[in-house]
Write a protein that holds these residues in place. Structure first.
Motif, short mmCIF file in Angstrom:
data_model
loop_
_atom_site.label_atom_id
_atom_site.label_comp_id
_atom_site.label_asym_id
_atom_site.label_seq_id
_atom_site.Cartn_x
_atom_site.Cartn_y
_atom_site.Cartn_z
N THR A 2 -20.00 17.18 -2.96
CA THR A 2 -19.70 18.55 -2.60
C THR A 2 -20.92 19.42 -2.87
OG1 THR A 2 -18.87 19.13 -4.78
CG2 THR A 2 -17.30 18.16 -3.24
N ASP A 3 -20.88 20.63 -2.30
CA ASP A 3 -22.03 21.53 -2.45
C ASP A 3 -22.30 21.86 -3.91
OD1 ASP A 3 -24.05 23.42 -1.35
OD2 ASP A 3 -22.72 24.90 -2.24
N MET A 4 -21.24 22.14 -4.69
CA MET A 4 -21.43 22.51 -6.09
C MET A 4 -22.01 21.35 -6.90
SD MET A 4 -18.70 23.98 -8.88
CE MET A 4 -17.86 22.39 -9.06
N ILE A 5 -21.45 20.14 -6.70
CA ILE A 5 -21.95 18.97 -7.41
C ILE A 5 -23.39 18.68 -7.04
CG2 ILE A 5 -21.66 16.48 -7.71
CD1 ILE A 5 -18.66 16.89 -7.34
N GLN A 6 -23.71 18.86 -5.74
CA GLN A 6 -25.07 18.60 -5.28
C GLN A 6 -26.05 19.58 -5.92
OE1 GLN A 6 -25.37 17.79 -1.12
NE2 GLN A 6 -27.49 18.49 -0.99
N ARG A 7 -25.67 20.86 -6.00
CA ARG A 7 -26.55 21.85 -6.62
C ARG A 7 -26.74 21.58 -8.11
NH1 ARG A 7 -24.02 26.39 -6.62
NH2 ARG A 7 -22.27 26.01 -5.24
N GLU A 8 -25.66 21.15 -8.78
CA GLU A 8 -25.77 20.81 -10.20
C GLU A 8 -26.66 19.60 -10.43
OE1 GLU A 8 -21.77 20.31 -11.49
OE2 GLU A 8 -21.36 22.47 -11.65
N GLU A 9 -26.55 18.61 -9.54
CA GLU A 9 -27.39 17.42 -9.67
C GLU A 9 -28.85 17.76 -9.42
OE1 GLU A 9 -28.92 13.60 -10.07
OE2 GLU A 9 -27.06 14.51 -10.79
N LEU A 10 -29.11 18.62 -8.42
CA LEU A 10 -30.48 19.05 -8.15
C LEU A 10 -31.05 19.78 -9.36
CD1 LEU A 10 -32.91 19.56 -6.30
CD2 LEU A 10 -31.70 21.56 -5.39
N ALA A 11 -30.26 20.68 -9.95
CA ALA A 11 -30.72 21.45 -11.11
C ALA A 11 -31.03 20.54 -12.30
CB ALA A 11 -29.66 22.48 -11.49
N SER A 12 -30.11 19.64 -12.62
CA SER A 12 -30.32 18.77 -13.79
C SER A 12 -31.44 17.78 -13.55
CB SER A 12 -29.02 18.04 -14.14
OG SER A 12 -28.59 17.22 -13.07
N PHE A 13 -31.59 17.31 -12.32
CA PHE A 13 -32.65 16.35 -12.02
C PHE A 13 -34.02 17.02 -12.16
CE2 PHE A 13 -35.34 14.00 -8.88
CZ PHE A 13 -35.40 12.80 -9.57
N LEU A 14 -34.17 18.21 -11.60
CA LEU A 14 -35.43 18.93 -11.72
C LEU A 14 -35.75 19.23 -13.18
CD1 LEU A 14 -35.33 21.46 -8.74
CD2 LEU A 14 -37.01 19.65 -9.11
N ARG A 15 -34.74 19.65 -13.93
CA ARG A 15 -34.96 19.97 -15.34
C ARG A 15 -35.43 18.73 -16.11
NH1 ARG A 15 -30.83 22.62 -15.82
NH2 ARG A 15 -29.38 21.00 -16.50
N SER A 16 -34.79 17.60 -15.85
CA SER A 16 -35.17 16.37 -16.57
C SER A 16 -36.58 15.94 -16.22
CB SER A 16 -34.18 15.25 -16.25
OG SER A 16 -34.32 14.80 -14.92
N ARG A 17 -36.98 16.07 -14.93
CA ARG A 17 -38.33 15.68 -14.53
C ARG A 17 -39.36 16.66 -15.09
NH1 ARG A 17 -38.56 11.33 -14.90
NH2 ARG A 17 -36.59 11.71 -15.96
N THR A 56 -36.08 29.45 -11.48
CA THR A 56 -35.04 29.55 -12.52
C THR A 56 -33.66 29.47 -11.88
OG1 THR A 56 -36.45 30.88 -13.95
CG2 THR A 56 -34.09 30.96 -14.38
N TRP A 57 -33.46 30.17 -10.77
CA TRP A 57 -32.19 30.09 -10.06
C TRP A 57 -31.91 28.65 -9.60
CZ3 TRP A 57 -32.82 34.92 -6.37
CH2 TRP A 57 -32.67 36.09 -7.14
N LEU A 58 -32.98 27.96 -9.20
CA LEU A 58 -32.81 26.58 -8.73
C LEU A 58 -32.29 25.70 -9.87
CD1 LEU A 58 -33.33 24.96 -6.11
CD2 LEU A 58 -35.60 24.43 -6.99
N GLU A 59 -32.87 25.87 -11.07
CA GLU A 59 -32.42 25.08 -12.21
C GLU A 59 -31.06 25.53 -12.73
OE1 GLU A 59 -34.74 24.24 -15.61
OE2 GLU A 59 -36.32 23.17 -14.50
N LEU A 88 -34.76 13.37 -4.87
CA LEU A 88 -34.92 14.82 -4.86
C LEU A 88 -34.56 15.38 -3.48
CD1 LEU A 88 -35.79 17.43 -6.27
CD2 LEU A 88 -38.14 16.95 -5.54
N PHE A 89 -35.06 14.75 -2.42
CA PHE A 89 -34.74 15.20 -1.07
C PHE A 89 -33.24 15.07 -0.79
CE2 PHE A 89 -39.21 15.30 -0.26
CZ PHE A 89 -39.36 16.11 0.86
N THR A 90 -32.65 13.99 -1.28
CA THR A 90 -31.23 13.77 -1.03
C THR A 90 -30.37 14.84 -1.69
OG1 THR A 90 -31.55 11.38 -0.85
CG2 THR A 90 -29.31 12.14 -1.30
N VAL A 91 -30.61 15.11 -2.98
CA VAL A 91 -29.78 16.10 -3.67
C VAL A 91 -30.10 17.52 -3.22
CG1 VAL A 91 -29.38 14.63 -5.67
CG2 VAL A 91 -31.35 16.20 -5.67
#
Length: 271
Positions: A2-17, A56-59, A88-91
């Protein structure tokens, strides 16, 4: 997702990297006042050419649009390996970037597996059918491959540009259309790889039949199938083809299994 899960995964993935990236590795001076590991948000934003607020909004997982240019820039600064870049492209909800067909090296374990499959013919190829490894059975079946120049150790070249292929393959024309269709599909999948157009040009010059079939503009996907060979020494061989992804889908292991006992016996006798 879903859109919300995808945005959360993008945020957490970027933060971890970001937190796993050594500041020195991206050209920043080491400092003793860092309270958190890795890059700061403002440092990553500056290096990527975007605003700190937007990053910051992205994370934070906010509902904002993300462009390919920004994602490419973030992946570059964070020095992402190909699997991380694809994720990264997928999420981010973007189409995967253009791929190339990958390296020509074959892992030693995979090479040993190919050899262990004797007397069943087997080979490893990249998406352009360049033979990266093959066993004795496959070589013998095609009249000996070691003596051929490296440029000719290619499944499509053997099929279209050598006379033996015409009498070896019982359903030559049907297989030819399948191979040409698969090649066209691979060109669409790897648009940035020069090996594809180079192979098309080489085969067009070497084989009028390939040039004719290429103009049909057909596309196809590989399917497991039964292949008939009329071998000059062994006679009729019936082989079941199966293909397995061997290295991130950039290398494929193809194995030919005997479809009957007679073929199995003949394969053991091939020299």
């Amino acid at each position: 997702m879903t859109d919300m899960i995808q945005r959360e995964e993008l945020a957490s993935f970027l933060r971890s990297r970001r937190e796993a990236t050594d500041p020195v590795s991206v050209g920043l001076r080491p400092g003793s006042r860092r309270r958190t590991p890795g890059l700061r948000r403002e440092e990553l934003a500056q290096l990527s050419g975007i605003s700190v607020t937007w990053y910051t909004w992205l994370e934070q997982g906010r509902r904002i649009s993300v462009s390919r240019q920004v994602i490419e820039s973030l992946a570059r600064v964070l020095r992402m390996a190909p699997p991380e870049r694809e994720h990264l492209f997928t999420v981010a909800g973007l189409a995967l970037p253009a791929q190339t067909a990958g390296p020509l090296e074959v892992d030693d374990t995979l090479r040993r597996l190919v050899e262990a499959l004797n007397p069943n013919p087997a080979f490893v190829a990249n998406p352009w059918w360049d033979l990266l490894a093959y066993n004795k059975a496959y070589s013998v079946l095609h009249g000996g491959l070691d003596a051929r120049p490296p440029a000719e150790r290619n499944v499509l070249w053997l099929f279209f540009a050598t006379d033996p292929a015409r009498y070896l393959n019982i359903n030559w024309l049907d297989e030819a259309r399948q191979l040409v269709g698969q090649l066209r599909a691979h060109l669409a999948r790897y648009p940035g790889d020069p090996r594809g157009p180079e192979l098309v040009a080489t085969l067009t010059a070497a084989s009028p039949k390939f040039a004719e079939l290429w103009q049909e503009h057909g596309t196809a996907r590989f399917r497991n199938y039964r292949k008939g060979y009329q071998h000059p020494a062994a006679g009729l061989l019936s082989l079941d083809y199966i293909k397995l992804a061997a290295s991130d889908d950039q290398q494929q292991l193809t194995v030919m299994l005997p479809a009957d006992q007679a073929t199995a016996d003949k394969l053991r006798q091939l020299r």
